[in-house]
Design a protein around this motif. Structure first.
Motif: not given
Length: 282
Positions: A75-96
């Protein structure tokens, strides 16, 4: 800069960091890795994601947490102000903290943009000493940001040092920053009672520094104050600077002339973005 890492915990300050990173990416033609780190679950972290009365020990709910975060990031990436193919997401489990530092190498990150004072998702990870740890340990330059900031008004960058040493790699990174923003570099020596040197001595050092590195569009100035960290911030305020640039040592987390944790103090207290990068410890 090819890749910008933005640790993201859905807090307001991480939104500011992403917004600023997007502006930099547009200007520098970079891509963005939006990283969320799921800590080993607790009841509080489930509540953050809107799930109540769940036993955090159950693996099923870790999976559900992952799916929830994944949907929120989409939802964050698809928001109008962030809509851009250059943004990738990654989720990790562990110590921040450890995960964020590890991702710098794994994702070949050129710059990290970090919001400070966050209080969601990462259990206030971006507040206080954790922001300092990122600045100290990150192997790439880091921009810390507290408030929403627009890229275009960045016209003055303060750079403070004692100018006793010259790290060519660090200076190269700082000049890349200056060129990216097309900003004036305001070079300053903070003169304190505890480390007083003459105006003639300091002026000569700074002029030699500018000449050695062929720095254009810059000023040099000596600023007298009782301590370095407040002197840097007040000088930046006095000249209405838009960003502060400091060198840090990986072992000590301080700049060339900085004793104790002054670079980190500037990160914590400056109201404008602060760019930091490592100096050679030799």
């Amino acid at each position: 800069m090819k890749r910008i890492l933005v640790p993201y915990d859905f807090s307001k300050v991480s939104e500011h960091a992403l917004d600023f990173a997007c502006q930099i990416a547009d200007k520098a033609d970079s891509d963005i890795m939006l990283l969320n780190v799921i800590e080993h679950p607790t009841a509080d972290s489930f509540k953050t994601l809107g799930m109540q009365n769940i036993d955090p020990m159950e693996q099923l709910y870790i999976k559900k947490m992952y799916e929830t975060v994944q949907a929120k990031l989409a939802n964050v990436v698809s928001a109008a102000k962030y809509s851009d193919d250059r943004i990738k997401t990654k989720i990790q489990l562990g110590n921040p903290f450890n995960t964020i530092i590890d991702q710098i190498t794994e994702e070949k990150v050129s710059l990290m943009v970090v919001g400070t004072e966050g209080a969601e998702g990462l259990s206030e990870f971006f507040a206080g000493s954790n922001a300092e740890k990122i600045v100290r340990k990150a192997s790439c330059p880091v921009i810390t940001i507290q408030d929403k900031c627009e890229l275009e008004p960045i016209e003055k960058i303060v750079f403070a040092s004692d100018f006793q040493h010259s790290d060519d790699h660090f200076v190269g990174q700082m000049l890349d920053l200056q060129r990216t923003f097309n900003a004036q570099l305001n070079i300053v020596k903070i003169n304190t009672p505890a480390s007083f040197t003459s105006t003639r001595h300091d002026t000569k050092q700074m002029e030699e520094f500018v000449k050695k590195h062929s720095i254009d569009n810059c000023t040099i100035e000596i600023y007298n104050y009782k301590n370095e960290e407040d002197g840097i911030i007040l000088y930046a305020e006095d000249i209405k600077a838009d960003m502060i640039a400091l060198g840090t040592h990986q072992r000590k987390g301080v700049g060339h002339f900085l004793a104790g944790s002054i670079a980190e103090d500037v990160v914590n207290h400056a109201k404008i973005p602060v760019w930091t990068a490592h100096l050679n410890d030799d």
